[in-house]
Enzyme design. Structure first.
Site, PDB file in Angstrom:
ATOM      1  N   HIS A 284       0.846  -1.198   0.000  1.00  0.00           N
ATOM      2  CA  HIS A 284       0.000   0.000   0.000  1.00  0.00           C
ATOM      3  C   HIS A 284       0.884   1.251   0.000  1.00  0.00           C
ATOM      4  O   HIS A 284       0.653   2.194  -0.754  1.00  0.00           O
ATOM      5  CB  HIS A 284      -0.865   0.070   1.271  1.00  0.00           C
TER       6      HIS A 284
ATOM      7  N   LYS B 276     -17.810  -6.239   6.621  1.00  0.00           N
ATOM      8  CA  LYS B 276     -16.488  -6.874   6.586  1.00  0.00           C
ATOM      9  C   LYS B 276     -15.947  -6.981   7.998  1.00  0.00           C
ATOM     10  O   LYS B 276     -16.072  -6.051   8.791  1.00  0.00           O
ATOM     11  CB  LYS B 276     -15.533  -6.010   5.758  1.00  0.00           C
TER      12      LYS B 276
ATOM     13  N   ARG C 299      -1.924  -5.798  -8.490  1.00  0.00           N
ATOM     14  CA  ARG C 299      -0.877  -6.788  -8.257  1.00  0.00           C
ATOM     15  C   ARG C 299      -0.844  -7.789  -9.412  1.00  0.00           C
ATOM     16  O   ARG C 299       0.068  -7.832 -10.181  1.00  0.00           O
ATOM     17  CB  ARG C 299      -1.090  -7.481  -6.907  1.00  0.00           C
TER      18      ARG C 299
ATOM     19  N   SER D 197      -2.806  -7.698   2.782  1.00  0.00           N
ATOM     20  CA  SER D 197      -3.026  -7.650   4.230  1.00  0.00           C
ATOM     21  C   SER D 197      -3.426  -9.024   4.746  1.00  0.00           C
ATOM     22  O   SER D 197      -2.984  -9.451   5.820  1.00  0.00           O
ATOM     23  CB  SER D 197      -4.131  -6.645   4.571  1.00  0.00           C
TER      24      SER D 197
END
Ligand code: ADP
Length: 167
Positions: free
Chosen positions: A22, A46, A95, A133
């Site tokens: 990040h 979430k 990514r 993460s």
């Protein structure tokens, strides 16, 4: 008073916690735009390891060396938060191909909701292309050392929180 000629970019995410991947995207955006706002998403459905305040504090600490970067939380539609912040650009990190399949529908929908706001993608640096993460949390929960993958200060907080959360 805000300067209307300023180009402001908005970097949204969960940041649960912020990683060096990040941070790499944020640092590169900070070079490209006058100002960068990090938006820490508050998404009730979430489940996060860290509270919004903790995620915000970790982002602030990690970006303390970047004078044109600020951090705030947001909830609801991303494009409305971006508009209210006076930004016209959403920055996302890519990514692998899977990120694009996930991001393309959101970027297309966001553009139809607010055509004046563009989503720009920055390719992840090779060093960070496989960092997420969730992977960091998993490795840390197994006792692995993730201090090279997260900003200073994040790894001890992760170790402590995962130990508290362990059954
Ligand atoms: P994650 O996808 O790791 O759960 P977020 O929801 O916080 O993280 O993601 C916020 C943004 O950061 C997304 O655009 C995501 O693609 C990007 N991002 C996450 N990890 C990396 C990384 N290692 N390199 C580049 N961009 C990343």
């Amino acid at each position: 008073m805000s300067d209307t000629s300023e180009v402001i970019a908005y970097c949204p995410g969960s940041f649960d916690p912020i990683t060096n991947g990040h941070l790499d995207i944020i640092e590169r955006a900070a070079q490209l735009f006058d100002r960068v706002i990090i938006g820490v998403a508050l998404i009730a459905e979430k489940t996060h390891l860290f509270s919004p305040e903790e995620r915000l504090a970790m982002c602030r600490e990690a970006c303390a060396h970047l004078p044109n970067v600020t951090v705030r939380t947001f909830e609801g539609l991303l494009v409305e938060a971006v508009h209210q912040a006076g930004a016209r650009i959403i920055i996302k990190g890519l990514r692998q191909a899977a990120d694009l399949s996930h991001e393309a529908p959101m970027a297309t929908m966001n553009r139809s909701l607010r055509p004046e706001i563009e989503t720009l993608f920055l390719l992840a640096s090779p060093t960070y292309a496989f960092i997420s993460s969730s992977l960091i949390k998993w490795v840390c929960s197994m006792g692995g050392d993730v201090s090279a993958q997260v900003p200073p200060g994040v790894a001890p907080k992760l170790t402590q929180r995962l130990a508290e959360a362990a059954p």
